[in-house]
Design an enzyme around this catalytic site. Structure first.
Site, short mmCIF file in Angstrom:
data_model
loop_
_atom_site.label_atom_id
_atom_site.label_comp_id
_atom_site.label_asym_id
_atom_site.label_seq_id
_atom_site.Cartn_x
_atom_site.Cartn_y
_atom_site.Cartn_z
N LEU A 160 0.79 -1.03 -0.23
CA LEU A 160 -0.14 0.20 -0.23
C LEU A 160 1.01 1.14 -0.27
CD1 LEU A 160 -2.86 -0.98 2.81
CD2 LEU A 160 -2.91 -0.77 0.39
N GLU A 169 4.92 2.40 1.93
CA GLU A 169 5.93 3.08 2.32
C GLU A 169 6.24 4.13 3.41
OE1 GLU A 169 10.76 2.15 2.20
OE2 GLU A 169 9.20 1.73 0.66
N GLY A 170 7.01 4.32 4.63
CA GLY A 170 6.57 5.43 5.16
C GLY A 170 7.64 5.59 6.23
N GLY A 171 8.06 6.38 7.45
CA GLY A 171 9.32 6.71 7.57
C GLY A 171 9.94 4.91 8.53
N GLY A 227 8.03 2.29 7.95
CA GLY A 227 8.82 0.66 6.87
C GLY A 227 7.44 0.58 5.88
N ARG A 228 6.92 -0.35 5.40
CA ARG A 228 5.91 -0.64 4.39
C ARG A 228 4.79 -0.97 4.50
NH1 ARG A 228 9.21 -3.50 -0.79
NH2 ARG A 228 10.99 -2.18 -0.85
N LYS A 259 2.15 -2.82 8.94
CA LYS A 259 2.94 -2.52 9.00
C LYS A 259 4.34 -3.08 9.25
CE LYS A 259 2.56 2.19 9.32
NZ LYS A 259 3.13 2.50 8.46
N ASP A 306 4.37 13.20 14.18
CA ASP A 306 3.84 13.03 12.78
C ASP A 306 3.18 13.48 12.22
OD1 ASP A 306 5.23 12.79 10.33
OD2 ASP A 306 5.35 10.78 10.51
#
Length: 762
Positions: free
Chosen positions: A436, A438-440, A442-443, A458, A554
């Site tokens: 879906l 990828e963020g800071g 992880g995926r 996540k 965040d």
């Protein structure tokens, strides 16, 4: 030939007198054995050994002493004599002298029998035996028969006294289980006495004579019928009725050789001889002896043949007292052990409670400022778009599989604990098709659980540096947060150095996608206001209504998820703390997220609720302008949305001209008042000074007022007052005086003054 037979019988009666020493133990057995002795002499004369019997009487007297010194050695030799010439020795010892006593034996047995019956009941029999010697001479023939009875007694006496009878001389004293010793050494003359019960005491005295006595048992079987007639059968029958039934049953068995094997394997040879003799006469007398024997043998074991009866009661009392003491000691020890166990359990419970309290307070550090070293100045804006370059360090050496422990549900319940294999199956092996984003941290993968529930998995990059317990505590705190504008956590997974979080799947993507993705139609103004108000409520709940308070750290448009009806859900709250606690290394790539960072965080490294307020102001600017927080396509100096919008915001609040700020996709399709309120809120949130920024609850009230009707009814502030303020203040003072009772005022004056004021206003 008949006369010589009678002579030996008489001699047998005299021999008892010579064997008076054994009488000390005989008090109980005498009644039982007079008949037996009589029978034995008759058989002995049949053997034709009267001359030898004369010699044996003298020997019979010393043997009682010898048994005390060393009964086992003497009984051992008799065993062969029993097998070979038992009849010769037996007739020689008792019969020579007692030619006159035959009548006496018949008379004496009755008294002896009564004597034998009382001894079992009471300990005093020892003295009567001493007095009884005259009568016992008649019963003395019984001693020869006594050795045969002993072999039978071991079965009955082994429980209480049998050991004592063999023990009295030497072996019975050390242990109650001495019968085995006597069985091997003597031909069962010593050991059998215990089984016979009464014969056992005399047997202890006779052990010296047992060689001859043991020999007697072999001849008695033929002569026993005669002896039964001589001793009074009634006396013998008396013992039988009392407890002899078991012994009698044993007696019939004894006539056959089985009884000796019962006593012991070594003496079977001597035992068969006594057994027939015992079966003939003793069965009747033995029952009483069996009754008497239990008390007497223990005493013999303690002191000797002289004190068998008196000593028995004392050992019994000693045993009872010792048993009582042992029971008391056991009870005391058990109580002490129970108390110790209870105290230990209490200590363990207290420790567990304290540990639980400590764990519950672990999640309370969300408000703590983050140290400057833990992240770079640009880390705040890239908390969800970072990549971990540090190696993944796991604190577990083996894979651990966790199964779901609790159902997802209401407030305070723990989340489900998934196994890694279960998540691999749900996400199709974490394939790219299910990715879906990828963020800071992880995926994020889309997954379908076995119950057909769709979730978002996540994969955190924080690794295993934090530890399972700390991670569980943080996740548990996050999972307890429930609000209609917050994304709920379904569960988590810990496997070696892997950390995974499972959330409800939101199908309509996030705000960043709908605002900045190419080819999207964009959002209308009403939807934007709805999203802004919902995100503000969720963030205000984290700051003020959640315990412990949580700083999101965040806030950005990509963390505001949208449902199909564009209901806003704030996600990833609390994950920044997990990453910072795990010392996750933040990369310098912050394109697209750097614009959300508060200025004080870059200068001091401190994060507070006002840092989230600044980030939320940036989100409001995105909704108003439709621009990205950082846009490299803009002219130099205008890349940052905040810096570009500052002068325009101040101008719009003064002139109420919103064209320069409004998203071109909106055109003029917006409500001016709502645009003005949103611009005011955004301008207040992005102030440089953190202390001058509003709280999220204030922003929520500002958005709520947009949907409410004008409560002023078109009147400006100050125009709604219809009463003279001076008069109103006077009435307030009057009410105050009346309440405190300082002065008494009538209500008439109050009503009169109020009417006057109304007339003046009209």
């Amino acid at each position: 030939m008949t006369t010589p037979a009678q002579a030996p019988r008489e001699e047998v009666s005299l021999s008892p007198s010579l064997a008076s020493p054994p009488l000390m133990a005989l008090p109980p057995p005498q009644p039982s054995f007079p008949g037996d002795n009589a029978t034995s002499p008759t058989r002995e004369p049949t053997n034709g050994n009267p001359p030898e019997t004369t010699n044996t009487p003298a020997q019979s007297s010393p043997p009682p002493e010898t048994p005390l010194s060393s009964p086992p050695p003497e009984p051992s030799p008799p065993s062969p004599s029993l097998t070979g010439p038992p009849p010769t020795t037996i007739p020689v010892s008792p019969p020579p002298e007692p030619s006159p006593p035959p009548p006496l034996p018949t008379e004496a047995p009755p008294p002896a029998n009564p004597v034998s019956s009382p001894p079992p009941e009471s300990s005093p029999p020892p003295p009567p035996p001493t007095e009884a010697p005259p009568t016992t001479p008649i019963t003395s023939p019984s001693p020869p028969t006594n050795p045969p009875p002993p072999p039978e007694s071991p079965p009955s006496l082994p429980a209480p006294d049998p050991p004592s009878n063999p023990l009295p001389p030497p072996k019975l004293v050390p242990p109650s289980h001495s019968p085995p010793r006597h069985l091997p050494s003597p031909p069962a003359s010593e050991i059998p006495p215990p089984p016979r019960h009464l014969p056992s005491p005399p047997a202890s005295e006779r052990p010296s004579t047992p060689p001859s006595d043991s020999e007697h048992p072999s001849p008695p079987p033929p002569g026993h019928p005669k002896r039964r007639e001589q001793p009074p059968p009634p006396g013998s029958k008396r013992p039988t009725p009392s407890p002899p039934s078991p012994s009698d049953s044993k007696r019939p068995v004894h006539p056959s050789p089985p009884s000796p094997p019962e006593e012991t394997l070594p003496p079977p040879k001597p035992s068969p001889d006594p057994l027939p003799s015992n079966s003939s006469s003793p069965p009747t007398l033995l029952p009483p002896s069996s009754v008497v024997s239990p008390p007497s043998p223990p005493r013999k074991s303690v002191s000797g043949p002289d004190n068998p009866s008196p000593n028995n009661p004392t050992p019994v009392t000693d045993n009872s007292s010792s048993s009582g003491i042992s029971i008391a000691a056991v009870v005391g020890v058990s109580i002490g052990v129970a108390l110790v166990l209870l105290t230990l359990i209490g200590v363990v419970v207290c420790c567990l409670k304290k540990r639980k309290k400590r764990l519950s307070t672990i999640g309370g550090g969300y408000v703590m400022p983050t140290p400057m070293e833990s992240s770079s100045p640009r880390s705040d804006s890239a908390l969800l778009k970072t990549q971990s370059s540090a190696p993944l360090v796991g604190n577990r050496s083996s894979n651990r599989t966790y199964l779901s422990q609790s159902e997802p549900g209401g407030f305070g319940q723990s989340r489900e604990l998934f196994s890694y294999e279960e998540l691999v199956i749900a996400t199709n092996g974490f394939s790219d098709e299910n990715l879906l984003g990828e963020g800071g941290f992880g995926r994020v993968y889309k997954g379908v659980l076995p119950d057909e529930r769709v979730v978002a998995v996540k994969q955190l990059k924080i690794g295993g540096g934090q530890g399972d317990r700390e991670f569980k505590a943080e996740v548990d705190t996050i999972s307890r947060v429930h609000h209609r504008n917050l994304l709920s956590m379904v569960g988590y997974c810990i496997s070696e150095n892997r950390r995974l979080l499972i959330y409800d799947y939101v199908p309509n993507n996030n705000l960043y996608f709908h605002l900045h993705a190419a080819g999207t139609p964009g959002l209308d103004w009403a939807t934007r206001v709805k999203i802004a108000a919902g995100a503000a409520r969720g963030l205000a709940y984290l700051h003020e209504d959640c315990h412990p308070r949580i700083i999101h750290r965040d806030i950005k448009s990509s963390n505001i998820l949208l449902e199909n009806n564009f209901h806003a859900l704030v996600s990833d709250f609390g994950l920044a703390k997990l990453a910072l606690d795990c010392n996750t290394h933040i990369t310098t790539r912050v394109m697209g997220t750097f614009g959300y960072m508060a200025p004080e965080y870059a200068s001091s490294g401190k994060l507070t609720e006002k840092s989230d307020v600044f980030s939320f102001g940036v989100v409001l600017l995105e909704l108003i302008t439709g621009r990205k927080p950082v846009d490299a396509s803009q002219p130099l100096g205008d890349e940052s949305l905040v810096e570009w919008a500052r002068p325009l915001l101040s101008n719009a609040t003064e002139t109420e001209e919103f064209t320069a700020l409004a998203d071109p996709k909106l055109g003029r399709n917006y409500v001016g008042v709502e645009m003005f309120r949103m611009i005011e809120a955004a301008a207040a949130c992005i102030r440089h000074s953190a202390t001058k920024r509003p709280r999220m609850s204030q922003i929520v009230r500002a958005f709520d007022s947009l949907a409410e009707e004008d409560l002023t009814n078109g009147m400006r502030l100050g125009e709604s007052e219809i009463i003279n303020s001076a008069q109103q203040s006077a009435e307030i003072r009057l009410f105050r005086r009346m309440a405190f009772g300082s002065q008494n005022y009538s209500t008439d004056s109050l009503t009169r003054n109020s009417y006057i004021s109304k007339d003046e206003n009209l």
